[in-house]
Design a protein around this motif. Structure first.
Motif, mmCIF file in Angstrom:
data_model
loop_
_atom_site.group_PDB
_atom_site.id
_atom_site.type_symbol
_atom_site.label_atom_id
_atom_site.label_comp_id
_atom_site.label_asym_id
_atom_site.label_seq_id
_atom_site.Cartn_x
_atom_site.Cartn_y
_atom_site.Cartn_z
ATOM 1 N N VAL A 111 8.962 -4.287 -7.312
ATOM 2 C CA VAL A 111 8.240 -4.061 -6.372
ATOM 3 C C VAL A 111 7.018 -2.015 -6.929
ATOM 4 C CG1 VAL A 111 8.099 -2.767 -4.687
ATOM 5 C CG2 VAL A 111 9.834 -4.405 -4.644
ATOM 6 N N MET A 112 6.277 -2.628 -6.172
ATOM 7 C CA MET A 112 5.651 -1.566 -6.600
ATOM 8 C C MET A 112 3.705 -1.161 -5.868
ATOM 9 S SD MET A 112 3.048 -3.074 -10.600
ATOM 10 C CE MET A 112 2.392 -1.731 -10.566
ATOM 11 N N VAL A 113 3.644 0.240 -5.758
ATOM 12 C CA VAL A 113 2.189 0.142 -5.003
ATOM 13 C C VAL A 113 1.005 -0.002 -5.674
ATOM 14 C CG1 VAL A 113 3.470 1.685 -3.263
ATOM 15 C CG2 VAL A 113 2.397 2.377 -6.013
ATOM 16 N N ALA A 114 0.472 -0.752 -4.539
ATOM 17 C CA ALA A 114 -0.759 -1.262 -5.712
ATOM 18 C C ALA A 114 -2.013 -0.291 -5.915
ATOM 19 C CB ALA A 114 -1.537 -2.279 -4.570
ATOM 20 N N ASP A 115 -2.513 0.828 -4.647
ATOM 21 C CA ASP A 115 -3.464 1.907 -5.012
ATOM 22 C C ASP A 115 -3.213 2.757 -5.739
ATOM 23 O OD1 ASP A 115 -1.074 2.026 -2.716
ATOM 24 O OD2 ASP A 115 -2.877 3.158 -1.477
ATOM 25 N N ILE A 116 -3.080 3.462 -6.175
ATOM 26 C CA ILE A 116 -3.009 4.659 -7.767
ATOM 27 C C ILE A 116 -3.111 5.991 -6.785
ATOM 28 C CG2 ILE A 116 -3.863 6.394 -9.215
ATOM 29 C CD1 ILE A 116 -5.380 4.273 -10.750
ATOM 30 N N SER A 117 -2.297 6.386 -6.663
ATOM 31 C CA SER A 117 -1.221 7.950 -6.094
ATOM 32 C C SER A 117 -2.542 9.089 -5.867
ATOM 33 C CB SER A 117 -0.211 8.425 -7.076
ATOM 34 O OG SER A 117 -0.459 9.768 -5.944
ATOM 35 N N ARG A 147 -8.327 -7.728 -9.158
ATOM 36 C CA ARG A 147 -8.313 -6.115 -8.329
ATOM 37 C C ARG A 147 -8.693 -6.398 -6.692
ATOM 38 N NH1 ARG A 147 -10.112 -1.337 -11.038
ATOM 39 N NH2 ARG A 147 -9.996 -0.155 -8.581
ATOM 40 N N GLN A 148 -10.112 -6.696 -7.029
ATOM 41 C CA GLN A 148 -10.376 -7.564 -5.056
ATOM 42 C C GLN A 148 -9.854 -8.172 -4.237
ATOM 43 O OE1 GLN A 148 -12.734 -5.383 -3.773
ATOM 44 N NE2 GLN A 148 -12.526 -6.541 -2.069
ATOM 45 N N LYS A 149 -8.842 -9.294 -5.231
ATOM 46 C CA LYS A 149 -8.350 -10.265 -3.956
ATOM 47 C C LYS A 149 -7.291 -9.355 -4.078
ATOM 48 C CE LYS A 149 -6.916 -14.499 -4.592
ATOM 49 N NZ LYS A 149 -6.849 -16.093 -4.864
ATOM 50 N N VAL A 150 -6.983 -8.660 -4.926
ATOM 51 C CA VAL A 150 -5.507 -8.616 -4.461
ATOM 52 C C VAL A 150 -5.338 -7.118 -3.202
ATOM 53 C CG1 VAL A 150 -3.705 -6.759 -5.054
ATOM 54 C CG2 VAL A 150 -4.049 -8.465 -6.434
ATOM 55 N N THR A 151 -6.592 -6.696 -2.806
ATOM 56 C CA THR A 151 -6.966 -5.742 -2.120
ATOM 57 C C THR A 151 -7.188 -6.604 -0.813
ATOM 58 O OG1 THR A 151 -7.928 -3.499 -3.218
ATOM 59 C CG2 THR A 151 -9.199 -4.111 -0.691
ATOM 60 N N GLU A 152 -7.789 -7.747 -0.848
ATOM 61 C CA GLU A 152 -8.246 -7.926 0.435
ATOM 62 C C GLU A 152 -7.287 -8.662 0.849
ATOM 63 O OE1 GLU A 152 -11.665 -10.743 -0.842
ATOM 64 O OE2 GLU A 152 -13.360 -9.304 -0.651
ATOM 65 N N GLU A 153 -6.218 -9.399 -0.055
ATOM 66 C CA GLU A 153 -5.344 -10.260 0.818
ATOM 67 C C GLU A 153 -3.836 -8.700 1.972
ATOM 68 O OE1 GLU A 153 -2.597 -13.243 1.379
ATOM 69 O OE2 GLU A 153 -5.394 -12.618 1.083
ATOM 70 N N LEU A 154 -4.051 -7.789 1.269
ATOM 71 C CA LEU A 154 -3.096 -6.445 1.244
ATOM 72 C C LEU A 154 -3.654 -6.372 2.237
ATOM 73 C CD1 LEU A 154 -1.710 -4.311 -1.901
ATOM 74 C CD2 LEU A 154 -0.223 -4.946 0.465
ATOM 75 N N TRP A 213 0.590 -1.171 0.073
ATOM 76 C CA TRP A 213 0.277 -0.114 0.341
ATOM 77 C C TRP A 213 0.756 1.131 -0.378
ATOM 78 C CZ3 TRP A 213 -4.514 -0.657 -2.098
ATOM 79 C CH2 TRP A 213 -4.721 -2.167 -1.548
ATOM 80 N N HIS A 214 0.390 2.419 -0.841
ATOM 81 C CA HIS A 214 0.983 3.566 -0.577
ATOM 82 C C HIS A 214 0.968 3.936 0.302
ATOM 83 C CE1 HIS A 214 0.705 5.780 -4.797
ATOM 84 N NE2 HIS A 214 1.891 6.384 -3.646
#
Length: 231
Positions: free
Chosen positions: A132-138, A209-216, A56-57
């Motif tokens: 390595v990257m942040v998943a949410d948009i700035s 996308r939802q799965k990444v959000t929940e797992e993060l 996450w950012h």
């Protein structure tokens, strides 16, 4: 005066000095925090390299120091002038940098170099680098995985691995949109690694996308619980 200050802050000399100081501080913070028993070992990812590591950012400052020494990494960093110190800090850790970021619209994404960054990331993955990257948009909705990371996973056929790094001592910048966390030394630290997430088709992207959000969200909660309960 404000313009003069901006010019100084963005000068090559200032950026070099500032990035050196920040990198040393982050390295010291990493080494001075003792790892807790609940911390995950990257060996669990054997068979999934190279991978796309998602955070996450505001939670990514210590990520270069968690990398296994035998794995080559590149990090995605915004092309904005404000992110230049971040890029230089990462380069000082020995990791590569790819400049670019996503946006809340196609026009915004194009302006920020999303297309070029996507190609560079896919090429790096093909060459054996992990990303390595942040998943949410700035400046978008915090703690919500964006379209870019799942699209890259589909195009590259490489997995997204949600990770979180937490320290028991930290300071949260409450006025920042992403609640940036400044990790502090002399405490405990924990690395949590989520399940690798593969994206096979375009139709799967919204669900992934939802799965990444929940797992993060899960690994972030688990990492903080581990350090808060550590003795």
């Amino acid at each position: 005066m404000r313009q003069i200050g901006k010019t100084i802050l963005r000068s090559d000399g200032f950026q070099n000095v500032a990035s050196a100081i920040v990198e040393r501080w982050l390295r010291f913070t990493w080494t001075s925090n003792a790892e807790v028993d609940e911390s995950d070992d990257p060996v669990v990812l054997d068979g999934h390299w190279p991978a796309i590591f998602a955070l996450w950012h505001g939670q990514q400052l210590l990520s270069p120091y968690a990398a296994p020494e035998n794995i080559s990494f590149k990090s995605l960093v915004s092309r904005s002038a404000d992110a230049e110190i971040n890029a230089r800090v990462i380069e000082r850790t020995g990791h590569g940098v790819i400049r670019g970021s996503g946006g809340r619209s196609a026009r915004a994404a194009a302006k920020k170099g999303a297309v070029g960054a996507t190609k560079a990331i896919c090429d790096a993955l093909k060459d054996g680098y992990s990303i390595v990257m942040v998943a949410d948009i700035s400046k978008g909705k915090p703690r919500q995985a964006g379209e870019g990371i799942v699209r890259i996973a589909r195009l590259s056929s490489r997995p997204i691995v949600p990770i979180a790094i937490a320290t028991s001592r930290y300071h949260v910048l409450q006025n920042s949109w992403d609640k940036t966390t400044i990790n502090l030394p002399f405490g405990k630290r924990c690395l949590k690694i989520g399940q690798p997430i593969y994206v096979a088709t375009r139709e799967e992207e919204p669900a992934m996308r939802q799965k990444v959000t929940e797992e993060l969200d899960r690994v972030t909660r688990d990492a903080y619980r581990a350090v808060e309960g550590a003795k």
